[in-house]
Design a protein around this motif. Structure first.
Motif, mmCIF file in Angstrom:
data_model
loop_
_atom_site.group_PDB
_atom_site.id
_atom_site.type_symbol
_atom_site.label_atom_id
_atom_site.label_comp_id
_atom_site.label_asym_id
_atom_site.label_seq_id
_atom_site.Cartn_x
_atom_site.Cartn_y
_atom_site.Cartn_z
ATOM 1 N N TRP A 408 125.172 -42.168 10.273
ATOM 2 C CA TRP A 408 125.612 -41.756 8.934
ATOM 3 C C TRP A 408 126.628 -42.786 8.407
ATOM 4 C CZ3 TRP A 408 130.415 -40.070 6.994
ATOM 5 C CH2 TRP A 408 130.368 -39.459 5.752
ATOM 6 N N ALA A 409 127.524 -43.239 9.300
ATOM 7 C CA ALA A 409 128.550 -44.204 8.893
ATOM 8 C C ALA A 409 128.054 -45.643 8.957
ATOM 9 C CB ALA A 409 129.785 -44.047 9.783
ATOM 10 N N GLN A 410 127.185 -45.958 9.917
ATOM 11 C CA GLN A 410 126.848 -47.374 10.173
ATOM 12 C C GLN A 410 125.390 -47.745 9.931
ATOM 13 O OE1 GLN A 410 128.159 -49.115 13.911
ATOM 14 N NE2 GLN A 410 129.342 -47.293 14.372
ATOM 15 N N GLY A 411 124.532 -46.786 9.570
ATOM 16 C CA GLY A 411 123.101 -47.092 9.467
ATOM 17 C C GLY A 411 122.534 -47.412 10.847
ATOM 18 N N GLY A 412 121.467 -48.224 10.884
ATOM 19 C CA GLY A 412 120.792 -48.533 12.146
ATOM 20 C C GLY A 412 121.709 -49.104 13.220
ATOM 21 N N ALA A 413 122.759 -49.815 12.808
ATOM 22 C CA ALA A 413 123.688 -50.404 13.787
ATOM 23 C C ALA A 413 124.353 -49.324 14.632
ATOM 24 C CB ALA A 413 124.750 -51.232 13.066
ATOM 25 N N GLY A 414 124.369 -48.089 14.144
ATOM 26 C CA GLY A 414 125.020 -46.998 14.879
ATOM 27 C C GLY A 414 124.104 -46.308 15.884
ATOM 28 N N ALA A 415 122.878 -46.824 16.077
ATOM 29 C CA ALA A 415 121.971 -46.150 17.026
ATOM 30 C C ALA A 415 121.234 -47.151 17.899
ATOM 31 C CB ALA A 415 120.972 -45.275 16.275
ATOM 32 N N GLN A 416 121.891 -48.291 18.194
ATOM 33 C CA GLN A 416 121.184 -49.323 18.958
ATOM 34 C C GLN A 416 120.877 -48.887 20.389
ATOM 35 O OE1 GLN A 416 123.803 -52.502 17.682
ATOM 36 N NE2 GLN A 416 122.050 -53.568 16.805
ATOM 37 N N ASP A 417 121.839 -48.168 21.006
ATOM 38 C CA ASP A 417 121.601 -47.700 22.386
ATOM 39 C C ASP A 417 120.462 -46.690 22.411
ATOM 40 O OD1 ASP A 417 123.689 -49.236 23.075
ATOM 41 O OD2 ASP A 417 125.108 -47.602 23.464
ATOM 42 N N LEU A 418 120.498 -45.789 21.432
ATOM 43 C CA LEU A 418 119.442 -44.776 21.355
ATOM 44 C C LEU A 418 118.082 -45.457 21.165
ATOM 45 C CD1 LEU A 418 118.524 -41.770 21.063
ATOM 46 C CD2 LEU A 418 119.001 -41.968 18.613
ATOM 47 N N ALA A 419 118.034 -46.464 20.279
ATOM 48 C CA ALA A 419 116.772 -47.165 20.010
ATOM 49 C C ALA A 419 116.258 -47.838 21.287
ATOM 50 C CB ALA A 419 116.967 -48.191 18.898
ATOM 51 N N GLN A 420 117.155 -48.480 22.023
ATOM 52 C CA GLN A 420 116.763 -49.153 23.264
ATOM 53 C C GLN A 420 116.191 -48.150 24.255
ATOM 54 O OE1 GLN A 420 116.865 -52.380 22.812
ATOM 55 N NE2 GLN A 420 115.604 -52.437 24.676
ATOM 56 N N ALA A 421 116.861 -46.995 24.355
ATOM 57 C CA ALA A 421 116.398 -45.960 25.289
ATOM 58 C C ALA A 421 115.039 -45.417 24.848
ATOM 59 C CB ALA A 421 117.414 -44.830 25.358
ATOM 60 N N VAL A 422 114.845 -45.291 23.535
ATOM 61 C CA VAL A 422 113.570 -44.796 23.019
ATOM 62 C C VAL A 422 112.451 -45.782 23.365
ATOM 63 C CG1 VAL A 422 112.295 -44.529 20.841
ATOM 64 C CG2 VAL A 422 114.407 -43.253 21.204
ATOM 65 N N ILE A 423 112.750 -47.081 23.236
ATOM 66 C CA ILE A 423 111.740 -48.101 23.558
ATOM 67 C C ILE A 423 111.355 -48.004 25.042
ATOM 68 C CG2 ILE A 423 111.352 -50.601 23.797
ATOM 69 C CD1 ILE A 423 113.189 -50.923 21.276
ATOM 70 N N GLU A 424 112.389 -47.920 25.892
ATOM 71 C CA GLU A 424 112.116 -47.875 27.339
ATOM 72 C C GLU A 424 111.412 -46.579 27.730
ATOM 73 O OE1 GLU A 424 115.931 -48.611 29.147
ATOM 74 O OE2 GLU A 424 116.017 -50.571 28.145
ATOM 75 N N THR A 425 111.907 -45.469 27.216
ATOM 76 C CA THR A 425 111.340 -44.168 27.593
ATOM 77 C C THR A 425 109.902 -44.032 27.114
ATOM 78 O OG1 THR A 425 113.542 -43.257 27.288
ATOM 79 C CG2 THR A 425 111.763 -41.680 27.499
ATOM 80 N N SER A 426 109.652 -44.438 25.875
ATOM 81 C CA SER A 426 108.307 -44.209 25.344
ATOM 82 C C SER A 426 107.286 -45.135 26.010
ATOM 83 C CB SER A 426 108.275 -44.351 23.822
ATOM 84 O OG SER A 426 108.738 -45.625 23.442
ATOM 85 N N ALA A 427 107.755 -46.233 26.593
ATOM 86 C CA ALA A 427 106.841 -47.129 27.306
ATOM 87 C C ALA A 427 106.327 -46.456 28.579
ATOM 88 C CB ALA A 427 107.546 -48.428 27.658
ATOM 89 N N GLN A 428 107.097 -45.491 29.089
ATOM 90 C CA GLN A 428 106.707 -44.841 30.357
ATOM 91 C C GLN A 428 106.046 -43.489 30.153
ATOM 92 O OE1 GLN A 428 110.558 -44.379 31.938
ATOM 93 N NE2 GLN A 428 110.969 -46.569 32.071
ATOM 94 N N ALA A 429 105.882 -43.083 28.905
ATOM 95 C CA ALA A 429 105.415 -41.712 28.658
ATOM 96 C C ALA A 429 103.940 -41.555 28.973
ATOM 97 C CB ALA A 429 105.697 -41.320 27.217
ATOM 98 N N ASP A 430 103.616 -41.597 30.259
ATOM 99 C CA ASP A 430 102.202 -41.468 30.617
ATOM 100 C C ASP A 430 101.892 -40.104 31.220
ATOM 101 O OD1 ASP A 430 103.642 -41.869 32.827
ATOM 102 O OD2 ASP A 430 102.558 -43.629 33.558
#
Ligand code: ADP
Length: 555
Positions: A408-430
């Protein structure tokens, strides 16, 4: 502090053709609506990737008036994925004018995580809801005209299911009488209005795969029963073609952008408390064919929109989410734990602890489908480190990852860790997707599964009317249809006053509404209404426009 609309008005907007190009949509594949909006042409020749992108579903705890910020996190996460160099799209619902002029606000995110043009999207946008309202009321008029013109279908005016709709919160229209004024003004009968988003046509529009599917679904809508108590459908009335014509543009997904120019599809807008609560299958599918990551949202908490996404939308979409993000706020969890709305800016670890189980139940509900669950704590300025730590420790005990989202305060810059985790997690969603119930299981079995596994309750109780309906429905096979619960969003139970995570409760079904075109039964629980009212101080009182056409007060 700037308001949402002030931030949106300062945005540098890219022409919609440039946004389309980012995801490979060519000029002939979009129909621009002015400078910054377009419809996506669903022509079969559109060149799409055959490997679908990763699907990220954003859902939340049970909302409170304190606000959760699901759309805000959806937009912020998508912008963070774009920042990380990923080809990303958003798939969101369109806002309804009812809440925009009423209480809840819009549906375009907030702060520095918004989709734009914010005012247009929240008001008339590309006219989809107006088209739906017109199509719905055309059907109502055709039915009443058939009764007036000798009633060849023998429609029983006391057994009519198809009401009228309006995209306005107007409690005075819930129960009406029509056909007054003598023999030339129709046949008098009781009627009523629902809000447009509750229309079965909205459900059909969001589940249809193409124009012909839309028409075939419309034909199946049951509008009333005849004097022999047999269903009367749109096919009997003969207006499916006309209604489909009225919806020929509304079925096309709308393309816009975020403040950071991430391409965003906004299409369809059923509420999650009275309908299936997700954006259209066509929009999500189109986004999955165009982008590598698609962030989508389902309305209200995981108990409502989340459950319906998994049980109603996934089978139609043919794809389950690769990761689920449950949004929580310190403020709302404190409210679930008993803190008064006026005190939410004070640190209160005791109240927070008391409210955590609401988050716990919503996490468990989503984990139940066999998909990885991450928690995003939507950061408010008053949150303290001790409060955030308490949430982090609690989530760790449930086997989910937790991240602070300061979008809300920083835009996308405020969710970089979450985005990284989403990339890693969704790669394993088998892991296999585990549906909650078999598609053709009896209604009671489905209801029990939802109440026990999603809400954390123990039993389902049917009113005498609901019980009789199920017996009647059995002759048509309708008792085996999927169930869409119409339930308060505030509680996991059907009592809006039971906050937190109530235990040992029974959910009461007062009535079923068959929606044959959409292909489900709506189960009305508690005292849920399909036409909301305005609050004492509606948002409309604060909205204005100046001599330069500048809008204020739209959040
Ligand atoms: P939801 O999708 O859960 O209904 P929204 O994302 O639409 O919630 O947000 C509701 C309102 O709350 C918006 O006006 C938004 O600006 C505000 N909001 C969301 N997150 C925050 C935050 N972290 N700090 C302050 N206000 C916020």
């Amino acid at each position: 502090m700037k308001t949402d609309i002030e931030i949106a008005q300062e945005a540098v907007v890219q022409p919609i053709g440039e946004i389309a190009e980012k995801v490979g949509l060519k000029a002939h594949e979009i129909e621009p609506y002015g400078y910054d909006k377009a419809k996506i042409n669903l022509d079969k020749s559109v060149d799409r990737q055959s490997d679908l992108g990763k699907l990220i579903l954003v859902t939340s705890i049970n909302p409170t008036p304190a606000g959760e910020g699901k759309s805000t996190v959806t937009v912020g996460l998508a912008d963070a994925l774009s920042l990380a160099g990923q080809k990303t799209m958003i798939a969101l619902r369109e806002p309804s004018l009812g809440p925009v002029m009423g209480l809840k606000g819009g549906a375009t995110g907030g702060g520095y995580s918004q989709v734009i043009p914010m005012a247009d999207i929240n008001l008339h946008f590309t006219g989809d809801f107006h088209a739906l309202t017109s199509a719905h009321n055309t059907l109502a008029a055709a039915m009443d005209n058939s009764i007036y013109q000798g009633n060849p279908l023998k429609i029983d005016p006391r057994r009519i299911l198809w009401k009228r709709v309006l995209d306005i919160n107007d409690r005075a229209l819930r129960h009406t009488t029509i056909g007054l004024g003598g023999p030339t003004s129709g046949v008098p009968r009781e009627d009523g209005f629902d809000i447009t988003v509750a229309s079965e046509l909205m459900a059909i529009l969001t589940l249809s795969t193409d124009l012909q599917d839309l028409k075939q679904r419309i034909e199946k809508i049951v509008v009333a029963y005849n004097y022999d108590k047999k269903p009367v459908t749109v096919a009997d009335l003969g207006v499916a073609g006309a209604l489909t014509v009225l919806l020929k543009d509304a079925i096309k997904p709308n393309l816009v952008q975020t403040l950071a120019h991430t391409p965003s599809i906004i299409h369809g807008g059923p509420f999650a408390n009275i309908a299936q609560g997700t954006n259209s299958v066509l929009a999500t599918k189109t986004a999955l064919q165009l982008a590598d990551y698609v962030v989508t949202e389902a309305g209200f908490g995981a108990d409502l929109g989340g459950e319906k996404f998994m049980d109603i939308k996934v089978p139609k979409l043919g794809k389950a989410p690769d990761a689920v993000v449950v949004v929580a706020t310190v403020r709302a969890l404190k409210h679930h734990g008993g803190a008064a709305l006026a005190d939410l800016n004070q640190e209160d670890l005791l109240a927070l602890k008391g409210g955590l189980e609401n988050l716990g139940q919503n996490i468990k509900a989503m984990q139940r489908y066999g998909r990885p669950v991450l928690v995003a704590v939507n950061r408010f300025t008053a949150d303290t480190d001790a409060e955030i730590k308490l949430i982090e420790d609690f989530v760790a005990t449930l086997g989910a990852q937790v991240f602070l989202a300061d979008v809300w305060a920083q835009g996308g810059a405020g969710a970089q860790d979450l985005a990284q985790a989403v990339i890693e997690t969704s790669a394993q969603a088998d892991a296999d997707f585990t549906p909650l119930y078999q598609e053709d299981a009896p209604a009671l079995e489905k209801l029990q599964a939802i109440v026990e596994n999603i809400y954390g309750g123990v039993a389902v109780e049917l009113s005498a009317k609901a019980e009789k309906q199920l017996t009647d429905f059995a002759q048509y096979g309708w008792d085996k249809l999927p169930i869409v619960m119409a339930k308060t969003q505030y509680s996991l139970s059907d009592d809006p006053k039971k906050l937190g995570a109530p235990k040992d409760f029974t959910v009461h079904i007062r009535e079923f509404v068959p929606k044959l075109g959409a292909g489900f039964l709506v189960a009305l629980t508690g005292s849920i209404l399909t036409m909301p009212g305005l609050p004492k101080h509606p948002a409309a009182l604060d909205i204005d426009i100046d001599e330069n056409g500048q809008i204020s007060g739209l959040f």
